[in-house]
Design a protein around this motif. Structure first.
Motif, PDB file in Angstrom:
ATOM      1  N   LEU A   1      74.995  33.839 -39.422  1.00 18.51           N
ATOM      2  CA  LEU A   1      74.412  32.809 -38.650  1.00 18.51           C
ATOM      3  C   LEU A   1      73.125  32.281 -39.384  1.00 18.51           C
ATOM      4  CD1 LEU A   1      75.482  32.650 -34.937  1.00 18.51           C
ATOM      5  CD2 LEU A   1      76.387  31.282 -36.857  1.00 18.51           C
ATOM      6  N   ARG A   2      72.230  33.496 -39.402  1.00 16.08           N
ATOM      7  CA  ARG A   2      70.860  33.223 -39.966  1.00 16.08           C
ATOM      8  C   ARG A   2      70.808  32.607 -41.534  1.00 16.08           C
ATOM      9  NH1 ARG A   2      69.410  38.196 -39.990  1.00 16.08           N
ATOM     10  NH2 ARG A   2      69.206  38.376 -42.647  1.00 16.08           N
ATOM     11  N   SER A   3      71.814  32.950 -42.334  1.00 17.53           N
ATOM     12  CA  SER A   3      71.981  32.543 -43.470  1.00 17.53           C
ATOM     13  C   SER A   3      72.310  31.232 -43.870  1.00 17.53           C
ATOM     14  CB  SER A   3      72.722  33.440 -44.377  1.00 17.53           C
ATOM     15  OG  SER A   3      74.095  33.448 -44.118  1.00 17.53           O
ATOM     16  N   ALA A   4      73.019  30.697 -42.617  1.00 21.28           N
ATOM     17  CA  ALA A   4      73.710  29.270 -42.453  1.00 21.28           C
ATOM     18  C   ALA A   4      72.518  28.273 -42.184  1.00 21.28           C
ATOM     19  CB  ALA A   4      74.871  29.270 -41.556  1.00 21.28           C
ATOM     20  N   VAL A   5      71.513  28.577 -41.529  1.00 19.73           N
ATOM     21  CA  VAL A   5      70.462  27.802 -41.208  1.00 19.73           C
ATOM     22  C   VAL A   5      69.925  26.657 -42.250  1.00 19.73           C
ATOM     23  CG1 VAL A   5      68.171  27.573 -40.019  1.00 19.73           C
ATOM     24  CG2 VAL A   5      69.616  29.335 -39.262  1.00 19.73           C
ATOM     25  N   GLY A   6      69.471  27.390 -43.220  1.00 20.74           N
ATOM     26  CA  GLY A   6      69.120  26.544 -44.333  1.00 20.74           C
ATOM     27  C   GLY A   6      70.192  25.573 -44.716  1.00 20.74           C
ATOM     28  N   PRO A   7      71.419  25.735 -45.335  1.00 19.37           N
ATOM     29  CA  PRO A   7      72.346  24.913 -45.657  1.00 19.37           C
ATOM     30  C   PRO A   7      72.581  23.950 -44.763  1.00 19.37           C
ATOM     31  CG  PRO A   7      73.155  26.867 -46.520  1.00 19.37           C
ATOM     32  CD  PRO A   7      71.934  27.223 -45.606  1.00 19.37           C
ATOM     33  N   VAL A   8      72.613  24.026 -43.249  1.00 21.06           N
ATOM     34  CA  VAL A   8      73.169  23.261 -42.466  1.00 21.06           C
ATOM     35  C   VAL A   8      71.861  22.335 -42.173  1.00 21.06           C
ATOM     36  CG1 VAL A   8      72.991  23.144 -39.623  1.00 21.06           C
ATOM     37  CG2 VAL A   8      74.441  24.663 -41.071  1.00 21.06           C
TER      38      VAL A   8
ATOM     39  N   PRO B   1      59.555  22.462 -47.993  1.00 17.03           N
ATOM     40  CA  PRO B   1      59.371  23.439 -46.802  1.00 17.03           C
ATOM     41  C   PRO B   1      60.490  23.886 -46.395  1.00 17.03           C
ATOM     42  CG  PRO B   1      57.866  21.318 -46.792  1.00 17.03           C
ATOM     43  CD  PRO B   1      58.742  21.285 -48.027  1.00 17.03           C
ATOM     44  N   VAL B   2      61.753  23.039 -46.513  1.00 20.76           N
ATOM     45  CA  VAL B   2      63.104  23.506 -46.012  1.00 20.76           C
ATOM     46  C   VAL B   2      63.682  24.893 -46.585  1.00 20.76           C
ATOM     47  CG1 VAL B   2      64.501  22.336 -47.715  1.00 20.76           C
ATOM     48  CG2 VAL B   2      65.196  22.583 -45.207  1.00 20.76           C
ATOM     49  N   LEU B   3      62.911  24.989 -47.805  1.00 20.61           N
ATOM     50  CA  LEU B   3      63.056  26.552 -48.255  1.00 20.61           C
ATOM     51  C   LEU B   3      62.931  27.565 -47.449  1.00 20.61           C
ATOM     52  CD1 LEU B   3      64.341  27.568 -51.071  1.00 20.61           C
ATOM     53  CD2 LEU B   3      62.048  27.670 -51.759  1.00 20.61           C
ATOM     54  N   HIS B   4      61.995  27.538 -46.469  1.00 23.62           N
ATOM     55  CA  HIS B   4      61.936  28.642 -45.437  1.00 23.62           C
ATOM     56  C   HIS B   4      63.051  28.994 -44.659  1.00 23.62           C
ATOM     57  CE1 HIS B   4      57.589  28.713 -46.275  1.00 23.62           C
ATOM     58  NE2 HIS B   4      57.375  27.551 -46.099  1.00 23.62           N
ATOM     59  N   LEU B   5      63.950  28.130 -44.537  1.00 28.57           N
ATOM     60  CA  LEU B   5      65.131  28.289 -43.733  1.00 28.57           C
ATOM     61  C   LEU B   5      66.245  28.839 -44.616  1.00 28.57           C
ATOM     62  CD1 LEU B   5      65.542  24.773 -41.940  1.00 28.57           C
ATOM     63  CD2 LEU B   5      64.068  26.866 -41.277  1.00 28.57           C
ATOM     64  N   PHE B   6      66.171  29.083 -45.971  1.00 28.61           N
ATOM     65  CA  PHE B   6      67.264  29.654 -46.741  1.00 28.61           C
ATOM     66  C   PHE B   6      66.778  31.328 -46.686  1.00 28.61           C
ATOM     67  CE2 PHE B   6      67.774  25.332 -47.702  1.00 28.61           C
ATOM     68  CZ  PHE B   6      69.262  25.306 -48.265  1.00 28.61           C
ATOM     69  N   GLN B   7      67.535  32.058 -45.869  1.00 24.57           N
ATOM     70  CA  GLN B   7      67.417  33.508 -45.572  1.00 24.57           C
ATOM     71  C   GLN B   7      68.656  34.115 -46.098  1.00 24.57           C
ATOM     72  OE1 GLN B   7      64.398  34.830 -45.025  1.00 24.57           O
ATOM     73  NE2 GLN B   7      63.508  32.809 -44.605  1.00 24.57           N
TER      74      GLN B   7
ATOM     75  N   ARG C   1      53.423  41.121 -42.087  1.00 24.08           N
ATOM     76  CA  ARG C   1      54.592  41.846 -41.104  1.00 24.08           C
ATOM     77  C   ARG C   1      55.108  40.856 -40.058  1.00 24.08           C
ATOM     78  NH1 ARG C   1      58.143  45.326 -43.050  1.00 24.08           N
ATOM     79  NH2 ARG C   1      56.932  46.385 -44.628  1.00 24.08           N
ATOM     80  N   SER C   2      54.300  40.129 -39.626  1.00 23.23           N
ATOM     81  CA  SER C   2      55.036  39.155 -38.766  1.00 23.23           C
ATOM     82  C   SER C   2      55.653  38.129 -39.451  1.00 23.23           C
ATOM     83  CB  SER C   2      53.706  38.357 -37.926  1.00 23.23           C
ATOM     84  OG  SER C   2      52.776  37.544 -38.842  1.00 23.23           O
ATOM     85  N   LEU C   3      55.393  37.729 -40.815  1.00 19.41           N
ATOM     86  CA  LEU C   3      56.181  36.644 -41.547  1.00 19.41           C
ATOM     87  C   LEU C   3      57.820  37.321 -41.624  1.00 19.41           C
ATOM     88  CD1 LEU C   3      56.626  35.014 -43.952  1.00 19.41           C
ATOM     89  CD2 LEU C   3      56.189  36.906 -45.370  1.00 19.41           C
ATOM     90  N   VAL C   4      58.014  38.688 -41.487  1.00 17.07           N
ATOM     91  CA  VAL C   4      59.427  39.138 -41.341  1.00 17.07           C
ATOM     92  C   VAL C   4      60.115  38.440 -40.055  1.00 17.07           C
ATOM     93  CG1 VAL C   4      60.871  41.093 -41.335  1.00 17.07           C
ATOM     94  CG2 VAL C   4      58.915  41.037 -42.786  1.00 17.07           C
ATOM     95  N   GLY C   5      59.383  38.840 -38.918  1.00 16.14           N
ATOM     96  CA  GLY C   5      59.805  38.106 -37.616  1.00 16.14           C
ATOM     97  C   GLY C   5      60.024  36.767 -37.666  1.00 16.14           C
ATOM     98  N   ALA C   6      58.891  35.812 -38.363  1.00 19.98           N
ATOM     99  CA  ALA C   6      59.106  34.415 -38.187  1.00 19.98           C
ATOM    100  C   ALA C   6      60.379  34.033 -39.100  1.00 19.98           C
ATOM    101  CB  ALA C   6      57.827  34.002 -38.875  1.00 19.98           C
ATOM    102  N   ALA C   7      60.872  34.969 -40.122  1.00 18.51           N
ATOM    103  CA  ALA C   7      62.009  34.435 -40.838  1.00 18.51           C
ATOM    104  C   ALA C   7      63.205  35.088 -40.202  1.00 18.51           C
ATOM    105  CB  ALA C   7      61.807  35.148 -42.364  1.00 18.51           C
ATOM    106  N   GLY C   8      62.942  35.677 -39.062  1.00 17.04           N
ATOM    107  CA  GLY C   8      64.429  36.081 -38.374  1.00 17.04           C
ATOM    108  C   GLY C   8      64.898  37.143 -39.154  1.00 17.04           C
ATOM    109  N   VAL C   9      64.048  38.189 -39.853  1.00 17.43           N
ATOM    110  CA  VAL C   9      64.666  39.241 -40.606  1.00 17.43           C
ATOM    111  C   VAL C   9      64.355  40.344 -40.111  1.00 17.43           C
ATOM    112  CG1 VAL C   9      64.868  40.334 -43.068  1.00 17.43           C
ATOM    113  CG2 VAL C   9      64.469  37.909 -42.929  1.00 17.43           C
TER     114      VAL C   9
END
Length: 324
Positions: free
Chosen positions: A56-63, A211-217, A313-321
């Motif tokens: 689901l996390r990887s689908a956020v960017g394309p959606v 900026p939408v590139l942030h959502l492609f995890q 390190r908080s970058l990892v949490g912000a990205a949902g990783v």
């Protein structure tokens, strides 16, 4: 009065889309427009909530990317239809010259927007003719710029995973990277750090442009750019504990840390300074015979980097990783 309000409202909706497309696609590096920014912000809030579900996390960017284009299209369709609704006689049927209803006006705007040119409805006034040209021109403009926007974003998401793979190829942990590059005399990482700094600098610029590139995890932690950035920062921190004569050159290390700082800035206020990052340990390096700086010097370095490392390190949490 009603007709004037409908035309005015339609003009505002079309102008909003044009402004959003201009800011997002054409004015590169200045952030997203209001519509794209709102959709991106929703996606960024969703990522931490989906940290437990990789697919689901990887689908956020394309959606989100599809939602942006769909929003542009829907607002243009609605806006131009409202303009025609404010001018009831502007469009008539081609054969009988009868007035058309709301659905037929939307149909006319739809096939003009996508340049289908069916021809069963036709402009009957000067306003209708001018608007028909505007709808067709806007449709061509939107379709061209949508493709212009979609392809670089997808390409940049691939580059992001490639960067993470390259960083991970150095080793599974900062200690493994250092030990793997140790030749008994010096830690040979100069070229690798320089190449990663260049790749990360390019990636940061792509994040600024899109900026939408942030959502492609990535669904795989081994190809997650935020996690790779955090691990590389830990590597640089660990190298700060190594005696300078045996450590990699200062210039590529400085370049990589600068690229990391730039990458952090692209996330803006989403990256906070909470939490305490794990301290990179030097005991395995000491056991391998790698000369280290004294403990007090290393601790002062860690204190100086404390705020920066918390943000990384908080970058990892912000990205949902999920952290490894």
């Amino acid at each position: 009065m009603r007709d004037f309000l409908l035309v005015g409202l339609g003009c505002l909706m079309v102008a909003l889309v044009v402004a959003d497309v201009f800011r997002t696609v054409l004015w590169s590096g200045q952030g997203a427009g209001p519509l794209t920014g709102a959709i991106t912000a929703l996606g960024r809030r969703a990522l931490p909530l989906l940290s437990g579900d990789r697919r689901l996390r990887s689908a956020v960017g394309p959606v989100a990317l599809l939602a942006i284009v769909a929003t542009w299209t829907a607002l243009l369709l609605t806006g131009f239809t409202l303009m025609l609704e404010g001018q009831p006689d502007a469009i008539r049927t081609s054969g009988t010259k009868q007035p058309v209803d709301w659905f037929e006006r939307a149909y006319f705007v739809g096939y003009s927007l996508f340049t289908l040119g069916n021809g069963d409805l036709a402009p009957a006034t000067d306003f209708g003719r001018v608007l028909a040209v505007a709808v067709s021109a806007t449709g061509l403009f939107l379709l061209t710029l949508s493709v212009t926007y979609l392809l670089p974003v997808i390409s940049a998401s691939v580059a992001s995973r490639s960067f993470a793979s390259s960083a991970r190829a150095l080793g599974d942990s900062p200690e493994d990277v250092v030990l793997g590059a140790w030749d008994g005399t010096r830690i040979q990482l100069d070229h690798q750090l320089r190449d990663l700094a260049a790749a990360l600098g390019t990636l940061a610029e792509q994040h600024l442009a899109y900026p939408v590139l942030h959502l492609f995890q990535s669904s795989d932690t081994t190809t997650s750019a935020p996690l790779a950035v955090a691990d590389l920062d830990d590597l640089l921190t660990l190298l700060d504990g190594v005696d300078p004569p045996v450590a990699p050159l200062a210039t590529p290390r400085r370049q990589l840390r600068s690229a990391i700082a730039t990458y952090l800035e692209t996330y803006g206020s989403q990256v906070d300074e909470d939490g305490t990052p794990t301290v990179p340990r030097t005991h395995r390096l000491d056991e391998a015979g790698i000369a280290l700086v004294d403990r007090m010097t290393y601790e002062r370095t860690l204190d100086d980097l404390s705020t920066h490392r918390k943000r990384v390190r908080s970058l990892v949490g912000a990205a949902g990783v999920p952290s490894r």
